[in-house]
Design an enzyme around this catalytic site. Structure first.
Site, PDB file in Angstrom:
ATOM      1  N   TYR A 161       0.816  -1.210   0.000  1.00  0.00           N
ATOM      2  CA  TYR A 161       0.000   0.000   0.000  1.00  0.00           C
ATOM      3  C   TYR A 161       0.853   1.265   0.000  1.00  0.00           C
ATOM      4  O   TYR A 161       0.613   2.203  -0.762  1.00  0.00           O
ATOM      5  CB  TYR A 161      -0.906  -0.002   1.225  1.00  0.00           C
ATOM      6  CG  TYR A 161      -1.666   1.289   1.426  1.00  0.00           C
ATOM      7  CD1 TYR A 161      -2.828   1.554   0.697  1.00  0.00           C
ATOM      8  CD2 TYR A 161      -1.226   2.247   2.335  1.00  0.00           C
ATOM      9  CE1 TYR A 161      -3.529   2.734   0.875  1.00  0.00           C
ATOM     10  CE2 TYR A 161      -1.914   3.430   2.514  1.00  0.00           C
ATOM     11  CZ  TYR A 161      -3.058   3.674   1.784  1.00  0.00           C
ATOM     12  OH  TYR A 161      -3.736   4.856   1.959  1.00  0.00           O
ATOM     13  N   TYR A 162       1.885   1.296   0.830  1.00  0.00           N
ATOM     14  CA  TYR A 162       2.683   2.511   0.981  1.00  0.00           C
ATOM     15  C   TYR A 162       3.608   2.747  -0.203  1.00  0.00           C
ATOM     16  O   TYR A 162       3.931   3.873  -0.544  1.00  0.00           O
ATOM     17  CB  TYR A 162       3.464   2.476   2.298  1.00  0.00           C
ATOM     18  CG  TYR A 162       2.550   2.598   3.487  1.00  0.00           C
ATOM     19  CD1 TYR A 162       2.229   3.843   4.021  1.00  0.00           C
ATOM     20  CD2 TYR A 162       1.971   1.464   4.060  1.00  0.00           C
ATOM     21  CE1 TYR A 162       1.356   3.964   5.093  1.00  0.00           C
ATOM     22  CE2 TYR A 162       1.105   1.582   5.137  1.00  0.00           C
ATOM     23  CZ  TYR A 162       0.799   2.827   5.648  1.00  0.00           C
ATOM     24  OH  TYR A 162      -0.081   2.933   6.707  1.00  0.00           O
TER      25      TYR A 162
END
Length: 258
Positions: free
Chosen positions: A28-29
């Site tokens: 996600y990051y």
């Protein structure tokens, strides 16, 4: 820290590769389309495996096959179930594809790298994993069979997948930098023949591999200018985070403990 659960079956390994290891949701990051695996290991190098892990190579190794030629490198045993004359049900374990050695960064390190956006910390974690795996590889043994002792080969094949989120708790996936290193169930003896692994030395070396990872990570973080303090089990934590903040970012750990 490094953890090694029980062996993966070939079916489990291939399912995890498709739905977990390479899933974009696990990055996600970094906001990648999908997670790109990376090869490591002396046997990986000798078999021509380098750079990105392909689905075909991963699948073949999960079945105990050569990643290019499909030649069976270790005997593939199917899982069967039968009943003895006394009526007892006996289950014979099928082919073990390998073991998922997972290296997890301390929570403050994850937050610094992911929420703080310092990619150098992410790179420090990746480098520490590589060093720890190099040391763990030295304890690779071939299963010979019979009453013969296992042979130390010092060669394995590992497929690494870096993730940056923990499993969701109540819909929230907390930042958690960790790397799955799938160590396949094959090694090469001195005479060039291939055999399945004797897994016991890996389990006996978990604490050593964890210590190598943590030590290397601490050295690299300090070299980046971070102040480090010892956390739980001696893990290196970036100084400056309150315990309440770390706990609030560790919902998955609290769920497991609770």
């Amino acid at each position: 820290m490094m953890t090694i659960p029980k062996a993966l079956s070939s079916g489990q390994a291939q399912t995890y590769h498709k739905l977990e290891y390479t899933s974009a949701a696990q990055s996600y990051y970094k906001q990648a389309d999908e997670v790109k695996g990376e090869w490591q290991g002396r046997l990986a190098t000798s078999l021509g495996l380098s750079g990105e892990v392909t689905a075909q190579e991963f699948s073949r190794l999960s079945e105990g096959q050569h990643p290019q030629t499909e030649v069976q490198m270790v005997r593939h045993r199917e899982a069967v179930e039968y009943q003895t004359a006394s009526g007892k049900t006996v289950k014979v374990v099928g082919h073990r594809a390998g073991w998922d050695a997972t290296f997890s960064a301390p929570k403050s390190v994850s937050l610094t790298a992911l929420v703080g956006g310092d990619d150098r910390v992410r790179e420090a974690h990746a480098a520490a994993v590589t060093v720890a795996l190099n040391e763990l590889e030295k304890y690779t043994h071939a299963r010979i069979g019979g009453n013969n002792p296992a042979e130390n080969t010092g060669k394995f094949i590992a497929a690494k997948f870096e993730h940056d989120t923990a499993r969701p708790v109540n819909g929230y996936a907390a930042p958690q930098l960790h790397t799955h290193a799938v160590i396949f169930n094959v090694t090469e003896r001195a005479d060039g023949s291939t055999r399945a692994l004797q897994e016991r030395p890996f389990f006996e070396s978990k604490q050593f591999a964890t210590a190598v990872y943590q030590s290397e990570l601490m050295y690299r973080l300090r070299d980046l200018g971070y102040e480090i303090e010892p956390g739980k089990s001696g893990a290196p934590e970036v100084k400056g985070y309150s315990q309440s903040y770390l706990d609030a970012s560790s919902l998955r750990s609290q769920q497991i403990k609770g």
